[in-house]
Design a protein around this motif. Sequence first.
Motif, PDB file in Angstrom:
ATOM      1  N   SER A   7     -85.223  78.302  79.218  1.00 19.92           N
ATOM      2  CA  SER A   7     -83.835  77.893  79.432  1.00 19.92           C
ATOM      3  C   SER A   7     -83.695  77.151  80.753  1.00 19.92           C
ATOM      4  O   SER A   7     -84.332  77.514  81.752  1.00 19.92           O
ATOM      5  CB  SER A   7     -82.925  79.126  79.452  1.00 19.92           C
ATOM      6  OG  SER A   7     -82.973  79.802  78.222  1.00 19.92           O
ATOM      7  N   ALA A   8     -82.854  76.127  80.758  1.00 23.06           N
ATOM      8  CA  ALA A   8     -82.591  75.398  81.994  1.00 23.06           C
ATOM      9  C   ALA A   8     -81.895  76.315  82.992  1.00 23.06           C
ATOM     10  O   ALA A   8     -80.996  77.087  82.634  1.00 23.06           O
ATOM     11  CB  ALA A   8     -81.718  74.181  81.712  1.00 23.06           C
ATOM     12  N   ARG A   9     -82.305  76.231  84.245  1.00 24.62           N
ATOM     13  CA  ARG A   9     -81.626  76.998  85.293  1.00 24.62           C
ATOM     14  C   ARG A   9     -80.186  76.524  85.424  1.00 24.62           C
ATOM     15  O   ARG A   9     -79.259  77.313  85.568  1.00 24.62           O
ATOM     16  CB  ARG A   9     -82.368  76.810  86.619  1.00 24.62           C
ATOM     17  CG  ARG A   9     -81.668  77.404  87.829  1.00 24.62           C
ATOM     18  CD  ARG A   9     -82.591  77.500  89.020  1.00 24.62           C
ATOM     19  NE  ARG A   9     -83.192  76.231  89.386  1.00 24.62           N
ATOM     20  CZ  ARG A   9     -82.955  75.590  90.531  1.00 24.62           C
ATOM     21  NH1 ARG A   9     -82.113  76.096  91.403  1.00 24.62           N
ATOM     22  NH2 ARG A   9     -83.561  74.458  90.802  1.00 24.62           N
ATOM     23  N   MET A  11     -77.491  73.209  83.929  1.00 23.56           N
ATOM     24  CA  MET A  11     -77.246  71.965  83.196  1.00 23.56           C
ATOM     25  C   MET A  11     -75.977  71.343  83.762  1.00 23.56           C
ATOM     26  O   MET A  11     -74.918  71.973  83.770  1.00 23.56           O
ATOM     27  CB  MET A  11     -77.095  72.212  81.696  1.00 23.56           C
ATOM     28  CG  MET A  11     -76.872  70.914  80.908  1.00 23.56           C
ATOM     29  SD  MET A  11     -77.090  71.068  79.119  1.00 23.56           S
ATOM     30  CE  MET A  11     -75.588  71.952  78.686  1.00 23.56           C
ATOM     31  N   SER A  46     -84.193  72.045  85.298  1.00 19.70           N
ATOM     32  CA  SER A  46     -82.785  71.931  84.911  1.00 19.70           C
ATOM     33  C   SER A  46     -82.576  70.687  84.063  1.00 19.70           C
ATOM     34  O   SER A  46     -83.487  69.876  83.890  1.00 19.70           O
ATOM     35  CB  SER A  46     -81.899  71.894  86.168  1.00 19.70           C
ATOM     36  OG  SER A  46     -82.036  73.099  86.907  1.00 19.70           O
ATOM     37  N   PRO A 194     -78.687  77.335  78.687  1.00 21.53           N
ATOM     38  CA  PRO A 194     -78.810  77.173  80.145  1.00 21.53           C
ATOM     39  C   PRO A 194     -78.217  78.353  80.907  1.00 21.53           C
ATOM     40  O   PRO A 194     -77.223  78.955  80.481  1.00 21.53           O
ATOM     41  CB  PRO A 194     -78.018  75.882  80.418  1.00 21.53           C
ATOM     42  CG  PRO A 194     -78.078  75.124  79.130  1.00 21.53           C
ATOM     43  CD  PRO A 194     -78.040  76.179  78.054  1.00 21.53           C
ATOM     44  N   THR A 197     -73.820  76.099  83.390  1.00 22.36           N
ATOM     45  CA  THR A 197     -73.448  74.730  83.039  1.00 22.36           C
ATOM     46  C   THR A 197     -72.281  74.309  83.927  1.00 22.36           C
ATOM     47  O   THR A 197     -71.301  75.044  84.066  1.00 22.36           O
ATOM     48  CB  THR A 197     -73.047  74.616  81.556  1.00 22.36           C
ATOM     49  OG1 THR A 197     -74.164  74.961  80.732  1.00 22.36           O
ATOM     50  CG2 THR A 197     -72.593  73.195  81.219  1.00 22.36           C
TER      51      THR A 197
END
Length: 425
Positions: A7-9, A11, A46, A194, A197
């Motif tokens: 998962s993105a840290r 977004m 990210s 994420p 966001t």
Amino acid sequence: MDRLKDSARLMIVSDLDHTMVDHHDPENLSLLRFNALWEAHYRHDSLLVFSTGRSRTLYLELRKEKPMLTPDITIMSVGTEITYGKSMVPDDGWVEILNHKWDRSIVTEETSKFAELKLQSETEQRPHKASFYVDKDKAQAVTKALSERLEKRGLDVKIIYSGGIDLDILPQGAGKGQALAYLLKKFKNEGKLPGNTLVCGDSGNDAELFSIPDVHGVMVSNAQEELLQWHAKNAKGNPKIIHATERCAGGIIQAIGHFKLGPNLSPRDILDFKDYDLENVNPNYEVVKFYLFYEKWRRAEVDNSEMYVASLRAHCYPSGVYVHPSGTEQTLSDCINTLRSHYGDKQGKQFRVWVDKILHTKISTDTWLVKFNKWEISGEEWQSCLTTAILSSKGQSASDGFIWMHVHQTWSEGCQGKIQSSFLF
């Protein structure tokens, strides 16, 4: 969407005109500040999403005019098109959703009956978007009457008025907010939602972004009245949405700090690189730091000091090789000598340097392969090269700093032959 394994840290989903891009900032400093922050601290884990009302044609034109980063995802034409990566691969699933109760020929037929509507340029007419200009004092009445006509024809549409002049007709399922909701659902289904966001905007067509549950939001200081009115009516008590005190990209950086989403000190705001935080050292930061110093050296914004020259030498492997985009080779030590002789050659001139798409891969316990695009603007001339570098840690870990072992550059498409004599590193 597959660039990150996890998962993105963070977004960031940002509008472009007057949000990420400040058209009243001829030096593009707020944008360049964001670029440096993103590449140094966020690119590796990210996601950056541009969400714009512009069509693909006008979006690509803006990229030629402003020093913009390459986003991971691009949402265009007021949320009617979603594409991925530099190649801008379209999302076919999104197209299927937008086709529901939408017939562009009926929209064209009905809008032709309104003399108040002035058709925008052909580039702005997209498969799922019809765009017009209408005077502000007539917008409300036209929108109401047009909505009733299209509903009677069996269409389910959304009409968005923004900027005090632009009127866009979209499928009901379209819009910047729905496009973001669609992306978040896809990430959730893949188990890669994420961590945070942040949505960023300035005008009416950005309002939907702030309606998505659980996101943080920033209205930049120069936000238009239509967005501020929407916020006062719909989200005034929401602590997750702020009105920044800084313009455009500066407001986005401010929001990162306000919500504690991660580092918010841009390397461009560090006056002395000797003071940078060793805890945040990584190959991306090393690349950003070096090219910022390179820019400042040539603009004479740092002292012509033996200390800096000695520091550069200490960060370069003595027998390391640099391959210029033209194909010529020299040692990294010779590169430093050349750079030393060019101190202040861009003083008082429009000269900026930035890096884009820095991706690093660990190839041994203390060595990284780093790839990125390096850009220079010198007056009206733009040039770019694809860069591959090998960096090695000075000590037991990255926090000890890096040694540049090897650098190889090749011209990006369309850049070969431009001002090569001043392209040093």
